[in-house]
Design a protein around this motif. Structure first.
Motif, PDB file in Angstrom:
ATOM      1  N   SER A  63      -8.910   1.150  -2.870  1.00 12.02           N
ATOM      2  CA  SER A  63      -9.214   0.023  -1.993  1.00 12.02           C
ATOM      3  C   SER A  63      -8.019  -0.476  -1.523  1.00 12.02           C
ATOM      4  N   GLY A  64      -6.789  -0.067  -2.041  1.00 11.36           N
ATOM      5  CA  GLY A  64      -5.549  -0.742  -1.649  1.00 11.36           C
ATOM      6  C   GLY A  64      -4.938  -0.598  -0.137  1.00 11.36           C
ATOM      7  N   PRO A  65      -3.941  -0.807   0.125  1.00 15.75           N
ATOM      8  CA  PRO A  65      -3.441  -0.926   1.570  1.00 15.75           C
ATOM      9  C   PRO A  65      -2.859   0.526   1.849  1.00 15.75           C
ATOM     10  N   VAL A  66      -3.059   0.884   2.963  1.00 22.21           N
ATOM     11  CA  VAL A  66      -2.490   2.281   3.792  1.00 22.21           C
ATOM     12  C   VAL A  66      -1.297   2.198   4.005  1.00 22.21           C
ATOM     13  N   ASN A  67      -0.329   2.103   2.989  1.00 20.75           N
ATOM     14  CA  ASN A  67       1.066   1.960   3.303  1.00 20.75           C
ATOM     15  C   ASN A  67       2.124   3.075   2.920  1.00 20.75           C
ATOM     16  N   GLY A  68       1.436   4.178   2.404  1.00 17.81           N
ATOM     17  CA  GLY A  68       2.356   5.406   2.545  1.00 17.81           C
ATOM     18  C   GLY A  68       3.088   5.542   0.942  1.00 17.81           C
ATOM     19  N   SER A  69       2.602   4.758   0.250  1.00 14.51           N
ATOM     20  CA  SER A  69       3.226   4.771  -1.088  1.00 14.51           C
ATOM     21  C   SER A  69       2.360   5.531  -1.984  1.00 14.51           C
ATOM     22  N   TYR A  70       2.859   6.630  -2.588  1.00 13.32           N
ATOM     23  CA  TYR A  70       1.823   7.409  -3.433  1.00 13.32           C
ATOM     24  C   TYR A  70       2.144   6.495  -5.002  1.00 13.32           C
ATOM     25  N   ASP A  71       1.585   5.449  -5.149  1.00 15.29           N
ATOM     26  CA  ASP A  71       1.969   4.617  -6.444  1.00 15.29           C
ATOM     27  C   ASP A  71       0.722   4.746  -7.186  1.00 15.29           C
ATOM     28  N   ALA A  72       0.490   4.028  -8.422  1.00 21.53           N
ATOM     29  CA  ALA A  72      -0.308   4.213  -9.538  1.00 21.53           C
ATOM     30  C   ALA A  72      -1.718   4.051  -8.986  1.00 21.53           C
ATOM     31  N   ALA A  73      -2.168   2.904  -7.929  1.00 23.67           N
ATOM     32  CA  ALA A  73      -3.174   2.676  -7.393  1.00 23.67           C
ATOM     33  C   ALA A  73      -3.877   4.063  -6.606  1.00 23.67           C
ATOM     34  N   THR A  74      -2.877   4.569  -5.972  1.00 20.05           N
ATOM     35  CA  THR A  74      -3.072   5.719  -4.949  1.00 20.05           C
ATOM     36  C   THR A  74      -3.616   6.797  -6.052  1.00 20.05           C
ATOM     37  N   ILE A  75      -2.810   7.098  -7.063  1.00 19.11           N
ATOM     38  CA  ILE A  75      -3.068   8.196  -7.782  1.00 19.11           C
ATOM     39  C   ILE A  75      -4.352   7.925  -8.673  1.00 19.11           C
ATOM     40  N   ALA A  76      -4.554   7.005  -9.048  1.00 20.01           N
ATOM     41  CA  ALA A  76      -5.857   6.550  -9.739  1.00 20.01           C
ATOM     42  C   ALA A  76      -7.065   6.683  -8.782  1.00 20.01           C
TER      43      ALA A  76
END
Length: 454
Positions: free
Chosen positions: A342-355
């Motif tokens: 549910s985070g932003p579509v910003n291209g960052s493979y961050d913790a939220a995206t990995i989760a």
């Protein structure tokens, strides 16, 4: 206004039969610009129009197949169009036990493109006709510029239009007149056939139909192309041609006529004659055709993930230390659709995206991992309804299929949304690799493999 012709009254009656409405509920007939051809004012709003804009595979068979056979072939075969003999006293298959308005409606609802064929009077020098005691050939009497042949063409067109309407095949559809091969060097035979065809074309178009013409490349098709190039404006020519040339090449070309005629969007070719094909355990004896009509298969706007490009030739593995931002945006958008991010579509493979990726992997019975690999991409990109799509399809599923094939390493092409030759080749390669039926059709079995990341 002139009184309605007999042909016009037949059309009105056919409309009433197909639509199950009283004759009084149909708009009155009106005359054309010349005041000679009565037409139904409401025809263009009624019944089905086919085949529309399409590029893909088709088949034709004398007797319309059963509903079971059509359903099986839709699900298993590469064909999306079917030729059906709806009219003409010279056709071999006068008896059509399966063909009805309900059959026509059922095929169109399924997705089939119909190619209605009329086989009436044939060239005077065609040795295989007449077939029956009550059919006849085209008159080759030269009096008044083959006036008798012209009259036959007009009458036949009236009959063919009425028969089409009786099956629920409405104006805007292409009706194909089948003129079997004949001796092109026989002047009276050729000229009378040309005059007949010209009159038929004018009349069928006056009824609101698109005029199609089927014949062998070396006789009827060459006859028309010679008229086009050598006697321009002297004859009414069909809007579309169906070339019978059994050269085994699934295209719309032939050496008998130049490439400029009836292009773009006015050709199809019967490239293989009668043979048996079996799909899903159902065998039909068919002729094979390749079709390129109208604007061809045109994709609809997809409307997913506004502002984010989803289609790429490759989808490399994403890791916490190596992740292309463009591909991460694809992942974030698709995971949002799947409900695990549910985070932003910003291209960052961050913790939220990995989760979000790990949650999706778990939901699809993959072992959760911080890496998003080839099998994950294949499954995620193909996720959705397992719609049957094949050459010429423009369904939303085509986008998903194309991206998934690229991710699986079976293709390397742009996801256009049109199931084209590259998509078909990639799908066949994928099916062959997985040792499933190689049909070039995205079947539920194929989707199952893709959605498992195989």
């Amino acid at each position: 206004m002139p009184a309605p012709s007999r042909a016009s009254r037949r059309l009105v009656a056919a409309l009433a039969l197909v639509l199950a409405v009283p004759l009084s509920g149909i708009a009155p007939a009106t005359a054309d610009d010349a005041g000679t051809t009565p037409r139904l004012a409401s025809q263009r709003q009624i019944a089905l129009a086919t085949p529309g804009d399409f590029t893909g595979h088709g088949f034709d068979q004398c007797v319309a197949p059963t509903q079971t056979a059509m359903d099986t072939w839709w699900a298993k075969s590469p064909f999306s169009a079917v030729g059906i003999y709806i009219s003409g006293d010279s056709r071999a298959c006068r008896t059509q036990p399966n063909l009805s308005p309900a059959w026509v409606a059922a095929q169109v609802a399924r997705g089939w493109r119909l190619l209605p064929i009329a086989l009436g009077p044939q060239a005077s020098c065609q040795p295989r006709f007449p077939r029956y005691k009550d059919d006849f050939k085209i008159s080759n009497k030269p009096a008044n510029a083959y006036a008798a042949a012209a009259a036959q063409g007009t009458v036949e067109a009236d009959k063919n239009a009425a028969d089409a309407m009786a099956y629920g095949i409405g104006p805007g559809s292409t009706i194909w007149y089948d003129l079997e091969g004949f001796d092109l060097t026989n002047t009276a035979c050729r000229e009378s056939a040309l005059v007949f065809t010209s009159a038929w074309v004018s009349r069928i178009k006056a009824h609101g139909y698109v005029a199609g013409f089927y014949s062998s490349a070396s006789s009827g098709i060459k006859m028309l192309d010679d008229a086009r190039t050598q006697r321009p404006g002297q004859f009414s020519l069909p809007d579309r041609i169906w070339i019978a040339r059994w050269d085994g090449k699934a295209d719309t070309s032939t050496t008998y006529i130049p490439e400029d005629g009836w292009r773009p969007g006015g050709r199809m070719k019967q490239y293989r004659g009668g043979h048996n094909e079996t799909w899903g355990g159902v065998t039909i004896n068919i002729d094979s055709n390749f079709i390129d009509l109208g604007a061809g298969s045109v994709p609809a706007p997809e409307g997913r993930c506004p502002g984010t490009r989803l289609g790429y030739w490759k989808y490399p593995t994403l890791t916490p230390t190596s992740a292309q931002p463009t591909r991460v945006k694809v992942l974030q958008c698709l995971l949002t659709e799947q409900g695990t991010y549910s985070g932003p579509v910003n291209g960052s493979y961050d913790a939220a995206t990995i989760a979000g990726a790990r949650a999706w992997q778990a939901s699809r019975r993959f072992t959760p991992s911080d890496s998003f690999e080839k099998r994950h991409w294949t499954a995620l990109l193909s996720a959705g309804v397992r719609t049957i799509v094949k050459r010429g399809s423009v369904d939303e599923s085509v986008h998903r299929l194309q991206r998934a094939l690229n991710a699986a390493g079976a293709g390397r092409f742009r996801a256009s949304g049109v199931f084209d030759a590259k998509t078909e080749a990639a799908l066949r390669s994928y099916q062959s690799r997985l040792r499933i039926t190689v049909s070039g059709v995205a079947t539920p079995q194929t989707w199952n493999k893709l959605q498992r990341g195989l």
